[in-house]
Design an enzyme around this catalytic site. Structure first.
Site, PDB file in Angstrom:
ATOM      1  N   LYS A 145       0.857  -1.249   0.005  1.00 31.11           N
ATOM      2  CA  LYS A 145       0.050  -0.126  -0.154  1.00 31.11           C
ATOM      3  C   LYS A 145       0.803   1.196   0.013  1.00 31.11           C
ATOM      4  O   LYS A 145       2.131   1.072   0.328  1.00 31.11           O
ATOM      5  CB  LYS A 145      -0.988  -0.031   1.213  1.00 31.11           C
ATOM      6  CG  LYS A 145      -0.229   0.548   2.458  1.00 31.11           C
ATOM      7  CD  LYS A 145      -1.262   0.504   3.519  1.00 31.11           C
ATOM      8  CE  LYS A 145      -0.463   1.224   4.921  1.00 31.11           C
ATOM      9  NZ  LYS A 145      -0.118   2.509   4.813  1.00 31.11           N
ATOM     10  N   HIS A 175      -0.500  -5.778   6.443  1.00 28.70           N
ATOM     11  CA  HIS A 175       0.191  -6.638   7.111  1.00 28.70           C
ATOM     12  C   HIS A 175      -0.711  -6.831   8.685  1.00 28.70           C
ATOM     13  O   HIS A 175      -0.298  -7.698   9.255  1.00 28.70           O
ATOM     14  CB  HIS A 175       1.704  -6.036   7.580  1.00 28.70           C
ATOM     15  CG  HIS A 175       1.515  -4.700   8.278  1.00 28.70           C
ATOM     16  ND1 HIS A 175       1.610  -3.491   7.832  1.00 28.70           N
ATOM     17  CD2 HIS A 175       1.673  -4.647   9.505  1.00 28.70           C
ATOM     18  CE1 HIS A 175       1.391  -2.740   8.680  1.00 28.70           C
ATOM     19  NE2 HIS A 175       1.533  -3.082   9.811  1.00 28.70           N
ATOM     20  N   LYS A 179      -1.342 -10.395  11.651  1.00 29.00           N
ATOM     21  CA  LYS A 179      -0.976 -10.589  12.918  1.00 29.00           C
ATOM     22  C   LYS A 179      -1.670 -11.712  13.818  1.00 29.00           C
ATOM     23  O   LYS A 179      -2.847 -12.100  13.369  1.00 29.00           O
ATOM     24  CB  LYS A 179      -1.433  -9.282  13.639  1.00 29.00           C
ATOM     25  CG  LYS A 179      -0.492  -7.874  13.275  1.00 29.00           C
ATOM     26  CD  LYS A 179      -0.668  -6.718  13.842  1.00 29.00           C
ATOM     27  CE  LYS A 179       0.109  -5.590  13.533  1.00 29.00           C
ATOM     28  NZ  LYS A 179       1.367  -5.782  14.081  1.00 29.00           N
ATOM     29  N   GLU A 213      -0.388   5.685  17.019  1.00 18.89           N
ATOM     30  CA  GLU A 213       1.080   5.832  16.810  1.00 18.89           C
ATOM     31  C   GLU A 213       1.502   6.909  17.818  1.00 18.89           C
ATOM     32  O   GLU A 213       0.946   8.060  17.727  1.00 18.89           O
ATOM     33  CB  GLU A 213       1.328   5.975  15.407  1.00 18.89           C
ATOM     34  CG  GLU A 213       1.059   4.764  14.421  1.00 18.89           C
ATOM     35  CD  GLU A 213       1.388   5.223  12.948  1.00 18.89           C
ATOM     36  OE1 GLU A 213       2.474   4.467  12.660  1.00 18.89           O
ATOM     37  OE2 GLU A 213       0.502   5.704  12.408  1.00 18.89           O
ATOM     38  N   ASP A 232      -4.074   6.700   4.422  1.00 20.19           N
ATOM     39  CA  ASP A 232      -2.990   5.918   4.878  1.00 20.19           C
ATOM     40  C   ASP A 232      -3.411   4.697   5.636  1.00 20.19           C
ATOM     41  O   ASP A 232      -2.681   3.759   5.668  1.00 20.19           O
ATOM     42  CB  ASP A 232      -1.918   6.785   5.490  1.00 20.19           C
ATOM     43  CG  ASP A 232      -0.877   5.872   5.719  1.00 20.19           C
ATOM     44  OD1 ASP A 232      -0.182   5.525   5.126  1.00 20.19           O
ATOM     45  OD2 ASP A 232      -0.141   6.273   6.870  1.00 20.19           O
ATOM     46  N   HIS A 237      -5.952  -0.503   6.470  1.00 14.44           N
ATOM     47  CA  HIS A 237      -6.079  -1.292   7.622  1.00 14.44           C
ATOM     48  C   HIS A 237      -7.173  -1.373   8.449  1.00 14.44           C
ATOM     49  O   HIS A 237      -7.636  -2.460   8.728  1.00 14.44           O
ATOM     50  CB  HIS A 237      -5.123  -0.717   8.516  1.00 14.44           C
ATOM     51  CG  HIS A 237      -3.524  -0.753   8.165  1.00 14.44           C
ATOM     52  ND1 HIS A 237      -3.164  -1.775   7.030  1.00 14.44           N
ATOM     53  CD2 HIS A 237      -2.413  -0.020   8.086  1.00 14.44           C
ATOM     54  CE1 HIS A 237      -1.953  -1.712   6.616  1.00 14.44           C
ATOM     55  NE2 HIS A 237      -1.513  -0.584   7.259  1.00 14.44           N
ATOM     56  N   LYS A 337      -1.312  10.011  14.428  1.00 13.67           N
ATOM     57  CA  LYS A 337       0.095  10.030  14.905  1.00 13.67           C
ATOM     58  C   LYS A 337       0.012  10.989  15.976  1.00 13.67           C
ATOM     59  O   LYS A 337      -0.715  11.879  16.217  1.00 13.67           O
ATOM     60  CB  LYS A 337       0.485  10.707  13.652  1.00 13.67           C
ATOM     61  CG  LYS A 337       0.760   9.522  12.467  1.00 13.67           C
ATOM     62  CD  LYS A 337       1.648   9.775  11.453  1.00 13.67           C
ATOM     63  CE  LYS A 337       1.952   8.794  10.275  1.00 13.67           C
ATOM     64  NZ  LYS A 337       2.456   7.577  10.752  1.00 13.67           N
TER      65      LYS A 337
END
Length: 487
Positions: A145, A175, A179, A213, A232, A237, A337
């Site tokens: 991505k 990803h 997990k 994050e 993003d 996700h 973030k």
């Protein structure tokens, strides 16, 4: 997960950050474990920032070793891993250079895997260059991505790649789907009679999905300022995690059965009316603040970011699914973030009992909940009420833990390791199909368009906090709060 499948793993962007931090460490861990990678399997790194194999191996020693094996590097395993690696110096902007790659891999055995750890602008030129030298046969292509900037650009990339590779050859990687707790969520839901009867609107009050994050944009300012948190993180996700949480039981775990059910969830997402975006969508941008005692700068002063940028670094959404299982249940999605902590988790809040003879504590929201923690530590925790010791019937919250690193003696497999092995072995279930991606873009685009049309700046929040107050107010309107606010 053992394999005898021979392979040639071609890594484009072989000197890039993703290759150094994730891809090569994951391949090393599979190699070190023994039996996961065929002995004959080869890794061919492609880049232009190294002169030859010797220089590239030196680069790998310097940049990959710090990211492998938390308890130290097994030097014997490391040396044998390096023997798998070949190097081809290629200018990706020059299609004629791909003849060098063809010559380098023509005598190597097994299925060819082409991993494009590059910017999306290079996806189509690389695929066309591979086809021009006949390397698109007996091959699989892995796309990182972001796959496009919007639905139109995503379709353009998929159309062009689809002319060269069949859909079953294309592995669009996310990803988070690799997990361990996400895999265990499927096991909990579909392997146990305990949860499935409760996994529906009659018993679930709300669901929260958070990916937070502490880091800022780091060295990705130029990229991030043209992308933002919605593109993003949410489009891929968060919506993928939502589809796993909300999907119907598949008839089997084969790739299309799982992805068909995820697609049904994405297509059932209630479209957001542009007039309601202010009520169900919060966008924010971090200002200067303090994280763990260290002062950090505002987003607008980060390298590569425009000083007057209106790009969002935080998004919170209220999402609804229009089907019989989930109608009326709010799903709250959040990512950002420079937040107070690094955490990724799914919180399933069950409804309170309809009547309690044990006092008001049994009726409070969140008395029963399931918390699936994806990072930093991977756990599943079930909360319930129990009687406190002593006189009287006083209830207290207790929890049952499934801490994978304590329960299972064998080491956990990192997400990239699992996904790379799935590519080598031809397993598509944990990769995003094109129609899933299109459905996600269709749902996200009206939000992007409304934010652009309104020209309103994101709401400010101090770095080191949990984002704009409006994100908490959105949940308060539904009589609930984010998990950390209860503490």
């Amino acid at each position: 997960m053992q394999t005898d499948s021979s392979f040639t793993f071609v890594l484009f962007g072989g000197t890039g950050d993703l290759s150094m931090r994730k891809i090569l460490p994951a391949l090393f861990e599979a190699h070190r474990a023994g039996g996961m990678l065929a002995d004959s399997g080869k890794i061919v790194a492609v880049a232009r920032h190294a002169a030859d194999r010797g220089e590239y191996i030196q680069w790998v020693n310097e940049h990959v070793k710090p990211h492998v094996s938390k308890n130290g590097v097994d030097e014997t395993a490391w040396s044998s891993f390096l023997e798998r690696i070949e190097f081809v110096k290629i200018d990706l902007g020059n299609p004629e250079d791909f003849a060098l790659l063809r010559d380098a891999v023509k005598d190597l055995p097994g299925i060819r895997v082409f991993y494009l750890a590059t910017g999306p602008s290079l996806f189509v030129p690389i695929c066309r260059a591979l086809a021009s030298v006949g390397l698109n046969e007996n091959a699989r292509i892995v796309l990182e991505k972001p796959l496009g900037y919007d639905l139109k650009s995503s379709n353009a990339i998929n159309d062009a790649v689809g002319e060269i590779f069949a859909e079953e050859q294309i592995y669009r990687i996310d990803h988070y789907l690799g997990k361990e707790p996400v895999q265990n969520l499927l096991a909990l839901r579909f392997g146990n009679a305990l949860f499935e009867p409760l996994w529906r609107r009659e018993w679930v009050e709300s669901i929260q999905i958070t990916i937070a994050e502490e880091l800022g944009v780091e060295a990705r300012g130029d990229f991030y300022d043209n992308t933002g948190a919605l593109r993003d993180m949410v489009q891929n996700h968060l919506l993928q995690l939502l589809s796993i949480v909300a999907m119907e039981p598949p008839h089997s775990m084969d790739s299309d059965s799982v992805r068909d059910e995820k697609l049904r969830v994405l297509r059932a997402l209630k479209p957001i009316n542009p007039l309601d975006i202010g009520k169900v969508a919060v966008r924010g941008q971090y200002h200067s603040g303090v994280i763990r005692g260290t002062a950090v700068p505002a987003y607008a002063t980060e390298p590569g970011v425009k000083p007057n940028s209106t790009t969002e670094t935080f998004v919170a959404l209220k999402v609804e699914i229009e089907n019989w299982r989930w109608a009326g249940v709010p799903f709250f999605l959040r990512t950002g973030k420079r937040l107070a902590d690094r955490v990724a988790e799914i919180v399933v809040n069950f409804r309170a009992v309809p009547h309690s003879a044990l006092g008001a504590s049994a009726l409070r929201a969140g008395a029963n909940r399931l918390v699936i923690r994806l990072q930093p530590n991977e756990t599943i925790r079930l909360y319930c009420l129990a009687k406190q010791p002593g006189e009287g019937m006083n209830l207290a919250s207790v929890h049952l833990d499934l801490a994978f690193d304590q329960f299972f003696r064998e080491g956990q497999m990192e997400a990239y390791q699992r996904l790379l092995l799935d590519v080598i072995n031809g397993r598509l279930a944990l990769f995003v199909r094109r129609d899933e991606q299109e459905a996600a873009w269709r749902w996200v685009e009206p939000i992007l368009n409304e934010w652009k049309a309104s020209n309103k700046p994101p709401k400010p929040y101090a770095a080191g906090t949990w984002g704009p107050a409006a994100a908490s107010a959105m949940l308060a309107q539904h009589g609930t709060c984010w998990l950390e606010e209860e503490n």
